[in-house]
Design a protein around this motif. Structure first.
Motif, short mmCIF file in Angstrom:
data_model
loop_
_atom_site.label_atom_id
_atom_site.label_comp_id
_atom_site.label_asym_id
_atom_site.label_seq_id
_atom_site.Cartn_x
_atom_site.Cartn_y
_atom_site.Cartn_z
N PHE A 179 -74.87 65.23 56.90
CA PHE A 179 -74.53 64.83 58.12
C PHE A 179 -74.35 66.01 59.05
CE2 PHE A 179 -71.57 63.43 61.53
CZ PHE A 179 -72.64 62.98 62.49
N LEU A 221 -76.67 64.73 70.20
CA LEU A 221 -75.22 64.12 70.45
C LEU A 221 -74.09 65.18 70.11
CD1 LEU A 221 -76.96 61.74 69.07
CD2 LEU A 221 -74.90 60.50 69.14
N GLU A 277 -78.05 51.20 58.97
CA GLU A 277 -76.98 51.61 59.96
C GLU A 277 -77.68 51.06 61.36
OE1 GLU A 277 -74.97 55.72 60.82
OE2 GLU A 277 -76.88 55.92 61.44
N SER A 321 -76.93 52.39 65.43
CA SER A 321 -76.22 53.37 66.17
C SER A 321 -76.45 52.81 67.68
CB SER A 321 -76.68 54.63 66.14
OG SER A 321 -75.90 55.67 66.76
N ILE A 373 -77.19 67.50 60.21
CA ILE A 373 -77.75 66.83 61.35
C ILE A 373 -77.31 67.29 62.70
CG2 ILE A 373 -77.71 64.24 62.39
CD1 ILE A 373 -78.00 63.24 59.51
N PHE A 406 -80.57 62.05 54.43
CA PHE A 406 -79.04 61.53 54.67
C PHE A 406 -79.22 59.97 54.60
CE2 PHE A 406 -76.64 59.36 58.02
CZ PHE A 406 -75.32 59.88 57.55
N TYR A 436 -83.18 60.58 65.69
CA TYR A 436 -83.11 59.87 64.11
C TYR A 436 -84.36 60.13 63.30
CZ TYR A 436 -78.77 58.60 66.40
OH TYR A 436 -77.52 58.42 67.13
N TYR A 483 -81.05 66.58 67.37
CA TYR A 483 -79.89 65.62 67.30
C TYR A 483 -78.95 66.14 68.44
CZ TYR A 483 -76.09 62.53 65.69
OH TYR A 483 -75.04 61.60 65.52
N TYR A 490 -71.63 58.56 53.30
CA TYR A 490 -70.58 59.98 53.30
C TYR A 490 -70.14 60.01 51.69
CZ TYR A 490 -71.51 59.03 58.02
OH TYR A 490 -72.23 59.16 59.15
N ASN A 546 -71.35 53.29 65.93
CA ASN A 546 -71.86 52.77 64.64
C ASN A 546 -71.25 51.13 64.25
OD1 ASN A 546 -71.86 56.12 63.53
ND2 ASN A 546 -73.60 54.70 64.02
N THR A 586 -82.52 63.63 58.35
CA THR A 586 -81.90 62.51 58.58
C THR A 586 -82.48 61.33 57.29
OG1 THR A 586 -81.81 62.99 60.80
CG2 THR A 586 -81.67 60.53 60.31
N GLY A 646 -67.54 61.76 69.11
CA GLY A 646 -68.69 61.78 68.15
C GLY A 646 -69.39 60.22 68.38
N SER A 647 -69.06 59.48 69.33
CA SER A 647 -69.80 58.28 69.46
C SER A 647 -69.77 57.43 68.15
CB SER A 647 -71.20 58.38 69.97
OG SER A 647 -71.89 57.13 70.49
N THR A 648 -68.85 57.58 67.35
CA THR A 648 -68.83 56.84 66.27
C THR A 648 -68.63 55.37 66.62
OG1 THR A 648 -67.57 58.71 64.99
CG2 THR A 648 -67.33 56.48 64.13
N MET A 691 -81.55 52.05 61.48
CA MET A 691 -81.99 53.06 60.31
C MET A 691 -81.95 51.79 59.09
SD MET A 691 -80.72 56.76 60.22
CE MET A 691 -79.55 56.54 59.09
#
Ligand code: AVI
Length: 333
Positions: free
Chosen positions: A62, A73, A294, A296, A65, A230, A220, A71, A54, A180, A227, A175-177, A266
């Motif tokens: 992002f 989500l 990453e 997820s 995305i 990213f 993804y 995507y 980021y 991660n 992506t 956001g389903s953070t 990822m």
């Protein structure tokens, strides 16, 4: 504008709503980005923390995305907030102290602000310009809203100022953070959110769910390659942070669902044997070797509730999008 801690420099405001906006800057954690990058590249397999995605290009990729057709989500979560706004508000009532770790541009909370009518909104965000801009906009748009903005890295714990107004707290983590976070870190962070909730507090959290692998893999591996950009942009950011010379053309994006760990992984795969300079060090990569960038995690509702229970929460309600792909869960502390 009232400062609870003295910031390094005065922050100019255009005035409107400023009496309802306060700002605190918490000291930055002393963990050094360069040592973290070097440690990740020295480990086996090699890895880089997803937080290095980021920079400003990464943040805007992002954003792109989140509107890609594959995507689902962000769209699914927004649908849930829109469709169940009144149910969520009925479950939570008004006047709560609404705290959002990693608030970014505070876009999602806006979907619920009118219904929840919080006693105060407390966004925590590592990028000072983001939290200030978002907070200024909110106090202008919602003439009844008080905002206590905090510039802080919430992953290091949430030490909230004692000057926050009293009241039942609502932690908002969309956001389903949480996906991660590695499982041990997710447990630790849920326990921290439980502590911050205090007596009578609740957590409203967005959690992406395990589903058909083809849907997950497509989300993804989008057809426009956003992506992939990213993912590869992490190397450009690392080049700047650690004075490195990664050539992003020599790495290819890889993302796939790992059913054993129930996560999308990822990676960046080296296209040739290469030697990359990182500051004063050299990092060797073989053709086909990967840098893990990453994870997820994709939970089942029950699986996530078990983790949340261990952190002290009691699940109350869960809302789903039409396809049943994403959940917004309400848990009481
Ligand atoms: C921020 N986070 C929830 C995203 C995810 O889906 O895990 C980050 C992301 N990585 C690739 N695409 C999106």
């Amino acid at each position: 504008m009232a400062y609870m801690n003295a910031p390094a420099a005065p922050i100019p405001l255009d005035g409107e709503g400023e009496s309802r906006l306060s700002f605190v800057r918490q000291p930055r954690s002393s963990v050094n980005a360069v040592s973290e990058i070097l440690a990740g590249l020295a480990s086996q397999p090699k890895s880089l923390s997803p937080k290095f995605f980021y920079d400003s290009l990464g943040a805007s990729l992002f954003d792109r995305i989140t509107v890609l057709p594959e995507y689902y989500l962000t769209r699914s979560e927004r649908d849930i907030f829109k469709r169940y706004e009144s149910h969520i508000a009925a479950a939570l009532g008004t006047g709560r102290i609404l705290i959002e770790p990693g608030s970014g541009s505070s876009e999602k909370v806006e979907l619920l602000l009118n219904a929840l009518r919080p006693g105060a909104y407390v966004p925590l965000e590592i990028t000072e310009s983001h939290v200030l801009e978002a907070s200024r906009n909110l106090v202008k748009r919602y003439p009844w809203l008080t905002v206590h903005a905090i510039c802080a890295d919430y992953t290091g714990g949430m030490d909230l100022p004692a000057s926050l107004p009293p009241g039942q707290r609502l932690l908002f983590f969309p956001g389903s953070t949480i996906g991660n976070f590695e499982p041990a870190d997710a447990s630790r962070f849920l326990r921290e959110m439980h502590r911050v909730c205090g007596d009578g507090g609740s957590l409203l959290i967005g959690v992406d769910l395990r589903k058909d692998e083809a849907v997950l893999n497509a989300a993804y591996n989008d057809s426009e390659g956003i992506t992939a950009r990213f993912n590869r942009n992490i190397l450009t950011h690392v080049n700047r942070l650690a004075d490195a010379d990664f050539d992003i053309e020599q790495f290819q994006h890889m993302a796939f669902f790992n059913p054993i760990e129930s996560r999308i992984e990822m990676h960046l795969e080296s296209l040739k044997d290469q030697c990359v300079r990182v500051g004063a060090r050299e990092v060797q990569l073989e053709a086909g070797e990967r840098i893990h960038t990453e994870n997820s995690y994709k939970y089942t509702v029950e699986g996530f509730q078990d983790v949340a229970r261990l952190a002290g929460f009691t699940p109350r309600e869960t809302w789903y999008d039409e396809a049943g792909w994403f959940s917004v869960q309400l848990l009481d502390a």
